[in-house]
Design an enzyme around this catalytic site. Structure first.
Site, PDB file in Angstrom:
ATOM      1  N   TYR A  54      40.779 -37.343  24.962  1.00 45.35           N
ATOM      2  CA  TYR A  54      41.708 -36.776  23.981  1.00 45.35           C
ATOM      3  C   TYR A  54      41.993 -35.298  24.241  1.00 45.35           C
ATOM      4  CZ  TYR A  54      37.216 -35.423  21.849  1.00 45.35           C
ATOM      5  OH  TYR A  54      35.958 -34.924  21.626  1.00 45.35           O
ATOM      6  N   GLY A 102      39.115 -25.476  28.806  1.00 48.11           N
ATOM      7  CA  GLY A 102      38.134 -25.892  29.814  1.00 48.11           C
ATOM      8  C   GLY A 102      36.683 -25.709  29.382  1.00 48.11           C
ATOM      9  N   SER A 157      30.165 -28.536  21.380  1.00 47.57           N
ATOM     10  CA  SER A 157      31.064 -29.670  21.141  1.00 47.57           C
ATOM     11  C   SER A 157      30.274 -30.972  21.148  1.00 47.57           C
ATOM     12  CB  SER A 157      32.148 -29.717  22.228  1.00 47.57           C
ATOM     13  OG  SER A 157      32.952 -28.560  22.190  1.00 47.57           O
ATOM     14  N   ARG A 169      33.625 -38.497  25.122  1.00 49.13           N
ATOM     15  CA  ARG A 169      33.184 -37.301  25.840  1.00 49.13           C
ATOM     16  C   ARG A 169      32.305 -37.718  27.017  1.00 49.13           C
ATOM     17  NH1 ARG A 169      34.753 -32.878  23.513  1.00 49.13           N
ATOM     18  NH2 ARG A 169      33.318 -31.635  24.768  1.00 49.13           N
ATOM     19  N   CYS A 308      50.042 -18.246  10.016  1.00 49.65           N
ATOM     20  CA  CYS A 308      49.282 -18.293  11.260  1.00 49.65           C
ATOM     21  C   CYS A 308      48.682 -16.912  11.505  1.00 49.65           C
ATOM     22  CB  CYS A 308      50.174 -18.680  12.441  1.00 49.65           C
ATOM     23  SG  CYS A 308      50.639 -20.426  12.470  1.00 49.65           S
ATOM     24  N   ASP A 324      46.137 -20.869  21.258  1.00 51.39           N
ATOM     25  CA  ASP A 324      45.427 -21.781  22.148  1.00 51.39           C
ATOM     26  C   ASP A 324      46.080 -23.162  22.196  1.00 51.39           C
ATOM     27  OD1 ASP A 324      43.247 -23.021  23.588  1.00 51.39           O
ATOM     28  OD2 ASP A 324      42.522 -23.755  21.665  1.00 51.39           O
ATOM     29  N   CYS A 365      56.095 -29.369   0.234  1.00 52.34           N
ATOM     30  CA  CYS A 365      54.921 -28.496   0.345  1.00 52.34           C
ATOM     31  C   CYS A 365      54.979 -27.361  -0.672  1.00 52.34           C
ATOM     32  CB  CYS A 365      54.821 -27.920   1.755  1.00 52.34           C
ATOM     33  SG  CYS A 365      54.214 -29.073   3.003  1.00 52.34           S
ATOM     34  N   CYS A 368      53.853 -28.437  -4.002  1.00 54.81           N
ATOM     35  CA  CYS A 368      52.572 -29.141  -4.059  1.00 54.81           C
ATOM     36  C   CYS A 368      51.496 -28.285  -4.721  1.00 54.81           C
ATOM     37  CB  CYS A 368      52.119 -29.527  -2.645  1.00 54.81           C
ATOM     38  SG  CYS A 368      50.541 -30.398  -2.609  1.00 54.81           S
ATOM     39  N   CYS A 378      48.191 -26.844   9.993  1.00 55.79           N
ATOM     40  CA  CYS A 378      48.597 -26.223  11.256  1.00 55.79           C
ATOM     41  C   CYS A 378      49.985 -26.718  11.666  1.00 55.79           C
ATOM     42  CB  CYS A 378      47.589 -26.575  12.348  1.00 55.79           C
ATOM     43  SG  CYS A 378      48.003 -25.918  13.975  1.00 55.79           S
TER      44      CYS A 378
END
Length: 433
Positions: A54, A102, A157, A169, A308, A324, A365, A368, A378
């Site tokens: 994923y 990475g 992780s 994974r 953000c 990112d 939204c 709401c 996001c």
């Protein structure tokens, strides 16, 4: 000096009218504007020793056509510029470096020793914090001793117990990685490395919320991050990047490993029910902490904040991107070899990016009752549509389920905070929630 949303909107209105005097004043304000921001450093770019099915970052290798993978490593010159520039660009006395990938440990232990040396060299008396996000498979005793000595906060992780973690994974040859990750957690505990766990909530482990939560506790995690997997894949296989942004207008399908809204909401509810009766003040969960923050102020987690945040991502070659999750050519701000970070974070595109999350909210939204808690989620996740075709988070109904289910407990905890008492008192009222 603070540059707000109204300043930004005013600037573009002025530019449309061609008022050069006001435009000049805006540029003077921009020149004086400074703020603190964390920097995410991709020291080896998308290089990784795992093949998680994923992963949203591994395909970023397409940014470097013809470049050998073993050359995806930040050079000493670029590292020095990133460290020096990041420290110099901060307004306050604290500077945060987030070392990411990475898999950043592929850069080697000596790389990070040099990074720390440079931080001392250019520190200017500021407090420097280091955060290392790792899959844990390369951590040995030398690494653990260094991380402990230099006070690194490590994000490990891990997706749950072995049968859930190894479902996605894995190494490139298909072997699972859970045993190495569990060994890493043991080393962290043994050497006193402060760490939290970062767990992706995907289509597999979302069905086993309590197994995931208990596995984190057994690993010794007391700070848990749950991150939903939400990705779309372009149906056109000729696209350079198969994973696409919400603004992609051509045909795309949801990645099979993505979590559905109801599964996401149910996962959070089931974990919360255990946490609120037993672990408040003992275990900290990013979503829960930020939901409580929404009741008493404003969430700090960028996905739940109204806007953000400024958190640029720096690639191994010095390229800087807005976020990112948006490492695409159109979101590139520049390169640290050519332009300072202090300039790039005041770029029109950076300010527009920060404002757009709030400005582009759907009418659903805006009306709401839970908007203050999720901030519209996001923007990366806004590929669903409301009744009028305006983008909406694909996880909207899941968040609504969670906020509805937990409302009374969070209202109680917020009241305790307001009265100067501990939110953990909620555990004494377990029959009410």
């Amino acid at each position: 000096m603070r540059c707000g949303l109204l300043d930004y909107i005013s600037y573009f209105c002025v530019m449309e009218k061609g008022d050069l005097t006001t435009s000049f004043l805006w540029e003077q304000r921009r020149y004086a504007f400074r703020r603190d921001f964390p920097v995410m450093v991709k020291v080896v770019g998308p290089a990784c020793n795992l093949d998680c099915d994923y992963c949203y970052y591994v395909e970023k290798e397409a940014l470097y056509p013809g470049m050998r993978r073993d050359s995806w490593r930040m050079t000493p010159r670029t590292l020095e510029l990133v460290v020096r520039d990041t420290i110099a660009s901060q307004l306050g006395d604290k500077v945060t470096f987030i070392w990411h990938g990475g898999e950043p440990t592929l850069a080697g232990l000596d790389f990070f020793k040099e990074a720390v040396r440079l931080q001392h060299l250019y520190g200017e008396g500021k407090t420097v914090e280091n955060v290392l996000q790792t899959n844990g498979t390369l951590i040995d005793e030398r690494w653990a001793a260094f991380l402990a000595e230099e006070n690194f906060l490590c994000g490990l992780s891990v997706d749950g117990p072995e049968f859930l973690h190894d479902a996605h994974r894995r190494y490139a040859d298909g072997r699972g990685t859970w045993r190495r990750v569990a060994e890493c957690a043991r080393l962290f505990r043994r050497y006193g490395v402060e760490f939290n766990t970062m767990t992706t909530v995907n289509a597999t482990n979302a069905r086993h919320p309590l197994a995931v939560y208990e596995a984190m506790r057994e690993l010794g995690s007391r700070f848990m991050q749950f991150i939903p997997i939400v990705e779309r894949v372009a149906d056109d296989e000729r696209e350079v990047f198969s994973l696409v942004t919400p603004k992609y207008e051509r045909s795309a399908s949801v990645l099979l490993e993505s979590v559905e809204a109801q599964e996401w909401g149910n996962f959070l509810c089931r974990v919360f029910d255990v946490w609120v009766r037993r672990d408040v003040g003992v275990c900290y969960v990013n979503i829960f902490d930020n939901t409580l923050a929404g009741y008493v102020g404003e969430p700090q987690l960028c996905s739940m904040n109204a806007r953000c945040t400024c958190s640029p991502a720096v690639e191994f070659n010095g390229d800087v991107y807005l976020c990112d999750h948006l490492v695409y050519p159109e979101y590139r701000l520049g390169n640290v070899l050519e332009r300072s970070l202090a300039e790039m974070v005041k770029d029109d595109r950076q300010l527009a990016f920060e404002a757009e999350k709030e400005m582009s909210l759907s009418e659903k939204c805006r009306k709401c009752e839970f908007l203050r808690l999720c901030g519209g989620d996001c923007p990366k996740n806004r590929y669903a549509r409301d009744g009028e075709g305006v983008p909406l988070s694909s996880l909207c109904e899941g968040f609504r389920l969670f906020f509805t289910h937990t409302r009374r407990a969070f209202e109680f905890m917020a009241a305790e905070l307001a009265a100067g008492r501990a939110p953990a008192n909620v555990m004494r009222c377990r029959d009410k929630f």
